[in-house]
Each structure stands twice: as C-alpha cells, then as structure tokens.
Design a protein around this motif. Structure first.
Motif, PDB file in Angstrom:
ATOM      1  N   ILE A  18     -16.001  71.693 -16.209  1.00  0.00           N
ATOM      2  CA  ILE A  18     -14.610  72.137 -16.140  1.00  0.00           C
ATOM      3  C   ILE A  18     -13.678  70.967 -16.411  1.00  0.00           C
ATOM      4  O   ILE A  18     -12.733  71.070 -17.196  1.00  0.00           O
ATOM      5  N   VAL A  19     -13.948  69.833 -15.755  1.00  0.00           N
ATOM      6  CA  VAL A  19     -13.095  68.650 -15.915  1.00  0.00           C
ATOM      7  C   VAL A  19     -13.158  68.143 -17.359  1.00  0.00           C
ATOM      8  O   VAL A  19     -12.134  67.787 -17.948  1.00  0.00           O
ATOM      9  N   ARG A  20     -14.363  68.120 -17.936  1.00  0.00           N
ATOM     10  CA  ARG A  20     -14.496  67.683 -19.332  1.00  0.00           C
ATOM     11  C   ARG A  20     -13.727  68.617 -20.270  1.00  0.00           C
ATOM     12  O   ARG A  20     -13.089  68.161 -21.222  1.00  0.00           O
ATOM     13  N   ARG A  21     -13.800  69.915 -19.986  1.00  0.00           N
ATOM     14  CA  ARG A  21     -13.118  70.884 -20.841  1.00  0.00           C
ATOM     15  C   ARG A  21     -11.605  70.702 -20.786  1.00  0.00           C
ATOM     16  O   ARG A  21     -10.920  70.716 -21.818  1.00  0.00           O
ATOM     17  N   VAL A  22     -11.083  70.515 -19.586  1.00  0.00           N
ATOM     18  CA  VAL A  22      -9.642  70.297 -19.424  1.00  0.00           C
ATOM     19  C   VAL A  22      -9.226  69.000 -20.110  1.00  0.00           C
ATOM     20  O   VAL A  22      -8.215  68.945 -20.813  1.00  0.00           O
ATOM     21  N   GLY A  23     -10.019  67.945 -19.904  1.00  0.00           N
ATOM     22  CA  GLY A  23      -9.696  66.664 -20.522  1.00  0.00           C
ATOM     23  C   GLY A  23      -9.672  66.744 -22.036  1.00  0.00           C
ATOM     24  O   GLY A  23      -8.761  66.216 -22.689  1.00  0.00           O
ATOM     25  N   GLY A  24     -10.668  67.424 -22.608  1.00  0.00           N
ATOM     26  CA  GLY A  24     -10.723  67.559 -24.059  1.00  0.00           C
ATOM     27  C   GLY A  24      -9.561  68.381 -24.604  1.00  0.00           C
ATOM     28  O   GLY A  24      -8.972  68.039 -25.636  1.00  0.00           O
ATOM     29  N   ALA A  25      -9.228  69.455 -23.905  1.00  0.00           N
ATOM     30  CA  ALA A  25      -8.119  70.306 -24.351  1.00  0.00           C
ATOM     31  C   ALA A  25      -6.794  69.574 -24.245  1.00  0.00           C
ATOM     32  O   ALA A  25      -5.919  69.707 -25.108  1.00  0.00           O
ATOM     33  N   ALA A  26      -6.622  68.786 -23.185  1.00  0.00           N
ATOM     34  CA  ALA A  26      -5.384  68.025 -23.011  1.00  0.00           C
ATOM     35  C   ALA A  26      -5.247  66.952 -24.094  1.00  0.00           C
ATOM     36  O   ALA A  26      -4.156  66.724 -24.627  1.00  0.00           O
ATOM     37  N   LYS A  27      -6.356  66.320 -24.422  1.00  0.00           N
ATOM     38  CA  LYS A  27      -6.319  65.299 -25.473  1.00  0.00           C
ATOM     39  C   LYS A  27      -5.949  65.929 -26.811  1.00  0.00           C
ATOM     40  O   LYS A  27      -5.135  65.378 -27.575  1.00  0.00           O
ATOM     41  N   ALA A  28      -6.523  67.090 -27.100  1.00  0.00           N
ATOM     42  CA  ALA A  28      -6.214  67.777 -28.356  1.00  0.00           C
ATOM     43  C   ALA A  28      -4.756  68.236 -28.389  1.00  0.00           C
ATOM     44  O   ALA A  28      -4.097  68.162 -29.428  1.00  0.00           O
TER      45      ALA A  28
END
Length: 203
Positions: A18-28
């Motif tokens: 979940i944390v990785r997904r949020v981090g990746g989406a925020a970076k994008a």
C-alpha cells in the motif's frame, strides 16, 4: 497469495505494498517536482512532511509506515483526490484491497467511497446518490438564476416561451426531504441567497 510458516497471509507485505503504491502514484502525480518542492507544499498546508520521508516514499523504502494525515496532506499538496493515490491505474488496474483480495482499482474506489453495497449500510449508497443529485441541482439553480439576472439587467424578456425556467428549488427541497429520512444524514438546508424573482414583465 503465498503464506508464511505460520500459515497466515503475509499482511506485512500487503501493508508495505500500500505504501509503495501511494509513493509511486504521488511521484508520478508531481511529474518533475522534487521531494523538496513537495515538502514545501505540505508545509504551506500546515503539516510538513520532510524531503527525506518523501524520498523514501518515492523509492519504495518507507516500509509499512504511512499515516492517514500524510496521505491526505500529500494528496492536497498534489491537488489530487487521496483515493487516486491509494488506488491508481483506474479503472481496470488490479489492486489488493485487503490481504488476498485482488480486484480492479475501480471496484476498490467504490468500496472505499461507500458506493459498494457489499458490507456497507444499506442507506449509504442512496445517501451518496442523493447528495450528488442535490449538489448538481444547486449548481444548475445558481447558473440559471445568474443567467436570468443578466437577461433582466439587459432588459431582455424572460417568459416561459423565450426561457423555460426550471423549478430547481422544488427539486432540491424534495431531495432534502428524502435525505432526512436516511439515518445519520447531516446537512444544512440550502439557502437560496440569489435572486428568485424579477420585475414585472421579466419573470
């Protein structure tokens, strides 16, 4: 999903994902914006997240640590809905909603927003539907009255033939009556503080 030695689902892996997904989406979502830029935006909003934390989210090395406050403030700083960080790749990308339960991002968003009947109080989807309908009616009523006010100011005739005026007020009141019947519904009766009548010959 694979099991650990105890036979239990690896919920820690799910939580970290979940944390990785949020981090990746925020970076994008921030495109070329740096971690420092995003940190400064969060500080402007009143809840600073350090560049170091943001860099860890970017790289997927934050582990399972992501507070609700961090999710909300990052979404606000990026000017995106928080749910699009939780469940990116709408509508058909796969996400693991709970450990072992994989579904589309759209299904997860509907569950998160209370629009999925499964497990939700039976009245919640109806309340959301009525709330959206009421909001749309209010916007339409304001647009109509603003248009009519401009026409009246120019001295243009306003009658049922040249301008078929819609009684949004009655529609909104009807929706509000239905909303009052739903347990837990909390709303302020809309007050129409814009013109609803015009000089004789203009309404």
């Amino acid at each position: 999903m694979a099991k650990d030695e105890s036979g239990e689902a690896p919920v820690r892996t799910w939580a970290a994902e979940i944390v990785r997904r949020v981090g990746g989406a925020a970076k994008a979502a921030r495109a070329n914006g740096s971690a420092r830029w995003l940190s400064e935006r969060t500080e402007e909003l009143g809840y600073r997240i350090s560049p170091t934390v943001i860099a860890k989210l970017d790289s997927g090395h934050r582990g399972e640590v992501l507070s609700v406050a961090e999710l909300l403030i990052i979404a606000a700083a990026l000017e995106v809905p928080p749910v699009t960080l939780l469940y990116p790749n709408l509508p058909d990308g796969e996400v693991e909603r709970t450990p072992g339960k994989v579904e589309t991002a759209l299904s997860a968003v509907r569950w998160f927003a209370g629009e999925d009947d499964t497990g939700s109080p039976e009245y919640l989807p109806r309340l959301l539907h009525l709330s959206r309908e009421r909001e749309g009616m209010i916007r339409s009523a304001k647009r109509q009255e603003q248009t009519l006010a401009r026409m009246a100011a120019r001295g243009e005739p306003i009658d049922g033939k040249s301008w078929p005026r819609i009684d949004y007020v009655s529609h909104i009141r009807q929706i509000e009556r239905m909303m009052r019947e739903i347990p837990g519904a909390t709303f302020d009766e809309f007050e129409f503080n814009f013109p609803l009548s015009y000089p004789r010959g203009h309404a």
